[in-house]
Design a protein around this motif. Sequence first.
Motif, mmCIF file in Angstrom:
data_model
loop_
_atom_site.group_PDB
_atom_site.id
_atom_site.type_symbol
_atom_site.label_atom_id
_atom_site.label_comp_id
_atom_site.label_asym_id
_atom_site.label_seq_id
_atom_site.Cartn_x
_atom_site.Cartn_y
_atom_site.Cartn_z
ATOM 1 N N VAL A 185 0.845 -1.281 0.000
ATOM 2 C CA VAL A 185 -0.110 -0.115 0.001
ATOM 3 C C VAL A 185 0.884 1.283 0.042
ATOM 4 O O VAL A 185 0.666 2.116 -0.627
ATOM 5 C CB VAL A 185 -1.030 0.053 1.224
ATOM 6 N N GLY A 186 1.835 1.320 0.716
ATOM 7 C CA GLY A 186 2.815 2.253 0.900
ATOM 8 C C GLY A 186 3.511 2.672 -0.641
ATOM 9 O O GLY A 186 3.595 3.775 -0.955
ATOM 10 N N ILE A 232 0.414 4.214 -2.866
ATOM 11 C CA ILE A 232 -0.081 5.548 -2.279
ATOM 12 C C ILE A 232 1.038 6.675 -2.794
ATOM 13 O O ILE A 232 0.664 7.689 -3.324
ATOM 14 C CB ILE A 232 0.033 5.650 -0.705
ATOM 15 N N LYS A 278 9.292 6.351 -2.072
ATOM 16 C CA LYS A 278 8.321 5.395 -1.325
ATOM 17 C C LYS A 278 8.902 4.900 -0.167
ATOM 18 O O LYS A 278 9.776 4.669 0.023
ATOM 19 C CB LYS A 278 8.167 4.463 -2.600
ATOM 20 N N SER A 330 2.776 -5.792 -5.715
ATOM 21 C CA SER A 330 2.515 -4.379 -6.081
ATOM 22 C C SER A 330 2.913 -4.087 -7.554
ATOM 23 O O SER A 330 2.337 -3.351 -8.217
ATOM 24 C CB SER A 330 3.644 -3.472 -5.319
#
Length: 225
Positions: free
Chosen positions: A70-71, A74, A82, A111
């Motif tokens: 998620v990081g 985002i 990141k 990801s």
Amino acid sequence: MIDKKSAALLAAALSIIGAGCAAFADRAASWVICSAAVAVCGGLLIRFEKRQDTSGDIALAAVMTALAVVGRLIFAAVPAFKPCAAVIILAGIYLGGERGFTIGALTALISNFYFSQGIWTPFQMMVWGLTGLLAGVLGRYLRNNRVFLALFGILAGAVYSVSLDVCSMLWLGGGFSAERFIGLTAASAYFTVSYMLSNAVFLLVFVRPAARIFDRLRDKYGIGR
């Protein structure tokens, strides 16, 4: 003595590598290194699968993987800046090197369903996985020294970027070329510096709350190390 199953797997792996080298003759080096990355990731993930972990340990590893993924998503709009590598490093420190490797490898694989899969995926899985593994090995030093932690993050960012440069150069064909390698690293210097700085920044921001959370989980529930 190699048993029949291991021999069959080895023969199949060598056959796949040989077929890939024949199919991608001008990119044979890239195919071999990519195959080695897959073998490293597969071997360590299988080792992790055979561990007798508690449900709490598995759940926490899943949560850390989700946070890293998620990081990365985002911050997709900010190139190379990141928090995912910082999360992987902290996971290695507080959950151990094997879990750190698993979280790093799965972060790249999952990801990339958003960022796109490609020949670079095994490289990313291996580099982020080994970053988590090494963070676990050096865990007691990284916990207690913020300068060492920041330097580790900076080095991890540089290694990650240079590894992707090597991947790109080999996939272009023609084997290793010092001139092309220097050209690629120079062209990607902005990204390399961004990876290095973002790792250090996010580690220094996250390390204190992460220490409180993981220490509490270890003391109260026996999760982590």
